[in-house]
Design a protein around this motif. Structure first.
Motif, PDB file in Angstrom:
ATOM      1  N   ASN A  55      -2.588   9.972   6.698  1.00  0.00           N
ATOM      2  CA  ASN A  55      -3.216  10.787   5.663  1.00  0.00           C
ATOM      3  C   ASN A  55      -4.509  10.118   5.179  1.00  0.00           C
ATOM      4  OD1 ASN A  55      -1.390  13.289   4.382  1.00  0.00           O
ATOM      5  ND2 ASN A  55      -0.215  11.815   5.585  1.00  0.00           N
ATOM      6  N   PRO A  56      -5.514  10.919   4.835  1.00  0.00           N
ATOM      7  CA  PRO A  56      -6.826  10.369   4.474  1.00  0.00           C
ATOM      8  C   PRO A  56      -6.819   9.682   3.115  1.00  0.00           C
ATOM      9  CG  PRO A  56      -6.972  12.699   5.097  1.00  0.00           C
ATOM     10  CD  PRO A  56      -5.530  12.393   4.914  1.00  0.00           C
ATOM     11  N   TYR A  57      -7.687   8.681   2.989  1.00  0.00           N
ATOM     12  CA  TYR A  57      -7.919   8.023   1.708  1.00  0.00           C
ATOM     13  C   TYR A  57      -8.899   8.837   0.880  1.00  0.00           C
ATOM     14  CZ  TYR A  57      -5.374   3.812   2.954  1.00  0.00           C
ATOM     15  OH  TYR A  57      -4.381   2.936   3.277  1.00  0.00           O
ATOM     16  N   ASP A  58      -8.835   8.655  -0.454  1.00  0.00           N
ATOM     17  CA  ASP A  58      -9.714   9.416  -1.335  1.00  0.00           C
ATOM     18  C   ASP A  58     -11.154   8.935  -1.258  1.00  0.00           C
ATOM     19  OD1 ASP A  58      -9.324   6.980  -2.531  1.00  0.00           O
ATOM     20  OD2 ASP A  58      -9.163   7.760  -4.559  1.00  0.00           O
ATOM     21  N   ALA A  59     -11.381   7.726  -0.729  1.00  0.00           N
ATOM     22  CA  ALA A  59     -12.727   7.186  -0.555  1.00  0.00           C
ATOM     23  C   ALA A  59     -12.753   6.407   0.749  1.00  0.00           C
ATOM     24  CB  ALA A  59     -13.112   6.273  -1.728  1.00  0.00           C
ATOM     25  N   GLY A 107      -9.475  -1.160   2.902  1.00  0.00           N
ATOM     26  CA  GLY A 107      -8.120  -0.780   2.527  1.00  0.00           C
ATOM     27  C   GLY A 107      -7.859  -0.750   1.047  1.00  0.00           C
ATOM     28  N   GLY A 108      -8.880  -0.720   0.225  1.00  0.00           N
ATOM     29  CA  GLY A 108      -8.672  -0.721  -1.212  1.00  0.00           C
ATOM     30  C   GLY A 108      -8.615   0.653  -1.821  1.00  0.00           C
ATOM     31  N   GLY A 109      -8.604   1.703  -0.981  1.00  0.00           N
ATOM     32  CA  GLY A 109      -8.586   3.055  -1.496  1.00  0.00           C
ATOM     33  C   GLY A 109      -7.174   3.530  -1.800  1.00  0.00           C
ATOM     34  N   THR A 142      -7.094  14.832  -5.465  1.00  0.00           N
ATOM     35  CA  THR A 142      -8.434  15.373  -5.610  1.00  0.00           C
ATOM     36  C   THR A 142      -9.093  15.489  -4.254  1.00  0.00           C
ATOM     37  OG1 THR A 142      -9.334  13.159  -5.931  1.00  0.00           O
ATOM     38  CG2 THR A 142      -8.763  14.406  -7.908  1.00  0.00           C
ATOM     39  N   GLU A 143     -10.035  16.417  -4.163  1.00  0.00           N
ATOM     40  CA  GLU A 143     -10.823  16.542  -2.954  1.00  0.00           C
ATOM     41  C   GLU A 143     -11.806  15.389  -2.849  1.00  0.00           C
ATOM     42  OE1 GLU A 143     -10.723  18.577  -0.581  1.00  0.00           O
ATOM     43  OE2 GLU A 143      -9.790  20.452  -1.226  1.00  0.00           O
ATOM     44  N   PRO A 144     -12.213  14.987  -1.619  1.00  0.00           N
ATOM     45  CA  PRO A 144     -13.330  14.058  -1.491  1.00  0.00           C
ATOM     46  C   PRO A 144     -14.565  14.620  -2.170  1.00  0.00           C
ATOM     47  CG  PRO A 144     -12.200  14.345   0.614  1.00  0.00           C
ATOM     48  CD  PRO A 144     -11.626  15.368  -0.338  1.00  0.00           C
ATOM     49  N   LEU A 145     -15.356  13.735  -2.802  1.00  0.00           N
ATOM     50  CA  LEU A 145     -16.497  14.174  -3.586  1.00  0.00           C
ATOM     51  C   LEU A 145     -17.562  14.801  -2.693  1.00  0.00           C
ATOM     52  CD1 LEU A 145     -17.783  14.326  -6.339  1.00  0.00           C
ATOM     53  CD2 LEU A 145     -18.739  12.046  -5.970  1.00  0.00           C
ATOM     54  N   SER A 146     -17.943  16.038  -2.993  1.00  0.00           N
ATOM     55  CA  SER A 146     -18.980  16.751  -2.259  1.00  0.00           C
ATOM     56  C   SER A 146     -19.878  17.450  -3.268  1.00  0.00           C
ATOM     57  CB  SER A 146     -18.355  17.777  -1.302  1.00  0.00           C
ATOM     58  OG  SER A 146     -19.352  18.649  -0.789  1.00  0.00           O
ATOM     59  N   TRP A 147     -21.113  16.947  -3.408  1.00  0.00           N
ATOM     60  CA  TRP A 147     -22.030  17.563  -4.372  1.00  0.00           C
ATOM     61  C   TRP A 147     -22.415  18.979  -3.953  1.00  0.00           C
ATOM     62  CZ3 TRP A 147     -22.187  15.709  -8.949  1.00  0.00           C
ATOM     63  CH2 TRP A 147     -21.986  14.341  -9.168  1.00  0.00           C
ATOM     64  N   HIS A 178       0.819  -1.217   0.000  1.00  0.00           N
ATOM     65  CA  HIS A 178       0.000   0.000   0.000  1.00  0.00           C
ATOM     66  C   HIS A 178       0.852   1.266   0.000  1.00  0.00           C
ATOM     67  CE1 HIS A 178      -3.986  -1.662   0.270  1.00  0.00           C
ATOM     68  NE2 HIS A 178      -3.650  -2.443   1.264  1.00  0.00           N
ATOM     69  N   PHE A 179       1.898   1.275   0.798  1.00  0.00           N
ATOM     70  CA  PHE A 179       2.753   2.461   0.871  1.00  0.00           C
ATOM     71  C   PHE A 179       3.393   2.728  -0.481  1.00  0.00           C
ATOM     72  CE2 PHE A 179       6.694   4.520   2.928  1.00  0.00           C
ATOM     73  CZ  PHE A 179       6.063   5.747   3.014  1.00  0.00           C
TER      74      PHE A 179
END
Length: 432
Positions: free
Chosen positions: A297-301, A306-308, A400-405, A198-199
C-alpha cells in the motif's frame, strides 16, 4: 495564495529576496548533501560544510537583513495552505472500518526476546499474555546461533488447535507468521516489540507500550488488510532494491549502520559499483534506477527513508518509489521540485517486476537482507490477512489523498461554480 501575497504585496522587493535566497539555499544544501554521500575525502568534507553553511547563511540573511518576520509570516501561511489542502483532499473512500471480533479461545503468541533491545522482558509481555489465556512460545537460538523457524512453529500451533497467531518481534518475523495466519484464515495479532514497528504504526497501535496490544485478546476488533508477496516470500511493509539493499547485505551493517552506509555510499552512488535496476510497474517503465522501494500500500508522502505513513492497508495496490540521481544538479532539482523532479518516480501498481544485469540481486524485505534470482516480482494478496487490534488504538489516523494542487484548484473552482449557479453541477464535473 495568501502566502504569496504576504511576500510580495506589503514588503515589495523583500519578498523576491526571500523567495530566491530560500530556493538557492535549498539547492546548495541538497548539492552539499549529495557530495557528502557520494564522495570521500576532501569532497565529502566540502559537501558537509556546504550543507551546513547554506541554511546558516540563509538565517543570517533573514535576521540581519530584517527579513525574518516576513519569512516567518510567509512560512506560517504556507503551512496553513498545506493543512487546508490536505483537509480538502480527505478521502471519500475511507479504509474499511474494523468489525467486532470474538475473544480467541486458544491464542498462540511467538515472542522474540532479542527484538527491540529486549522489549519482551522489559514490558513483561510473556507474563501478561499468559494471564490473558495465551500460550506463549519464546524464540531461542539453536546450536548454530540461528533462531527457530517461526513459520514452522506457527504451522505446528495451527495443527495443535490455535485459533489465533501473534508475534512480538520485528516486521520480518511478523510477515512470516502473518502468511501462515492468512493461509489458514486465522486472525493475527501484532505486538509492537520490534525496533521501528512500521506495521504496528500503520495499524494505529501503541509503539511506546507493546503491552497495550494485548488488549485485543479481551476487547478486540478485526481489520482485513493486504499482504505483500515478493518472489513467494510475504512482506507487510516494504521491499527495497538497489542502494539500500546493497548496504544491508554487509555483515557489519547490523553493528554500525551509519558508519557502514557512509563507507559504501560513494561506491554505490558515484563510483560505478552500485547496480542499476530496471522496473516495470504495471505498464509504466522505470529504467536505470539507483534505488527502488515497493510498499504494501502507498505511503502518504514519497519518503525513501521509510519515515512516512500508510493511511490505508487495504487499497489492493502497491506503492512504488524509484530514485535516480546522477549528480549534484539532479540532487538540487529533487530537493526543489520533489515528486515533479525527473529523479523521483512515485506511482502505484498491482504488479512490479524488477530486473538487473546479474542473475541474482540483493533485496531487503521488511529490513531483512536476502538475495533473490532475477527478475523479482512483487504483488499483493488483497485483504488476505485478518488482523486483531484493540478497540483503543492511539495511532489511528484518517486517510488522505496525496497532495495535488491541481486537484485542490479543481475542487475550489467547481465549488465556486456550484455556488454561482445555485447548486447545479454541469455534466462530467466533480462532486467531491
Amino acid at each position: 495564495m495568501a502566502s504569496i501575497v504576504g511576500l510580495f504585496v506589503p514588503f515589495g522587493g523583500a519578498g523576491l529576496v526571500i523567495l530566491v535566497s530560500g530556493l538557492a539555499a535549498l539547492c546548495l544544501g541538497a548539492a552539499g548533501v549529495w557530495w557528502f554521500l557520494a564522495h570521500r575525502g576532501l569532497t565529502r568534507l566540502l559537501g558537509a560544510l556546504l550543507a551546513i553553511a547554506a541554511p546558516a547563511a540563509l538565517l543570517y540573511l533573514y535576521i540581519h537583513g530584517g527579513l525574518w518576520s516576513t519569512a516567518m509570516v510567509a512560512l506560517a501561511l504556507w503551512a496553513v495552505a498545506l493543512g487546508c489542502a490536505r483537509m480538502a483532499l480527505r478521502r471519500s473512500e475511507r479504509a474499511r472500518r474494523p468489525v467486532p471480533a470474538p475473544r480467541p479461545r486458544r491464542p498462540v503468541l511467538l515472542m522474540n526476546p532479542k527484538s527491540g533491545d529486549g522489549k519482551v522482558e522489559r514490558f513483561g509481555l510473556v507474563e501478561k499474555a499468559e494471564r490473558l489465556g495465551a500460550k506463549v512460545v519464546v524464540l531461542s537460538p539453536g546450536p548454530d546461533g540461528e533462531f527457530m523457524d517461526v513459520a514452522e512453529l506457527a504451522r505446528t500451533a495451527v495443527t495443535e488447535g490455535a485459533d489465533l497467531l501473534g508475534v512480538a518481534g520485528g516486521d520480518g518475523t511478523q510477515a512470516l507468521v502473518a502468511a501462515v495466519a492468512a493461509e489458514h484464515d486465522l486472525p493475527f495479532l501484532v505486538i509492537s516489540a520490534g525496533t521501528r514497528n512500521h506495521f504496528a504504526m500503520d495499524l494505529g497501535l501503541d509503539r511506546t507500550d507493546p503491552a497495550r496490544c494485548l488488549d485485543a485478546l479481551t476487547d478486540g476488533e478485526e481489520l482485513r488488510v493486504d499482504l505483500g508477496d515478493v518472489a513467494g516470500r510475504p512482506f507487510v511493509n516494504t521491499v527495497s532494491f538497489g542502494v539500500y539493499a546493497d548496504v544491508v547485505q554487509r555483515p557489519e551493517y547490523r553493528a554500525a549502520k551509519a558508519e557502514t552506509a557512509l563507507n559504501l555510499l560513494p561506491d554505490l552512488l558515484a563510483g560505478g559499483a552500485g547496480r542499476r535496476l530496471d522496473a516495470a510497474a504495471d505498464h509504466a517503465r522505470l529504467p536505470g534506477q539507483q534505488a527502488l522501494l515497493v510498499s504494501n500500500n502507498p505511503y502518504d508522502a514519497p519518503d525513501p527513508l521509510g519515515g512516512g505513513f500508510r493511511p490505508r492497508l487495504d487499497s489492493g495496490t502497491l506503492g512504488v518509489i524509484g530514485i535516480r540521481v546522477d549528480g549534484a544538479a539532479q540532487a538540487a532539482a529533487l530537493a526543489v521540485r520533489g515528486t515533479q523532479s525527473a529523479g523521483l518516480n512515485v506511482l502505484t501498481a498491482r504488479r512490479v517486476e524488477v530486473t538487473a544485469d546479474a542473475g541474482t540481486m540483493p533485496v531487503a524485505v521488511d529490513g531483512e537482507a536476502l538475495t533473490m534470482p532475477t527478475p523479482v516480482v512483487c504483488t499483493l494478496r488483497p485483504r488476505a490477512l485478518r488482523v486483531l487490534v484493540p478497540r483503543d488504538r492511539p495511532g489511528s489516523m484518517p486517510a488522505t489523498e496525496p497532495l495535488s494542487w491541481r486537484r485542490v484548484a479543481a475542487l475550489a473552482f467547481n465549488r465556486y461554480r456550484r455556488e454561482a449557479t445555485g447548486g447545479a453541477v454541469g455534466e462530467g464535473e466533480s462532486r467531491d
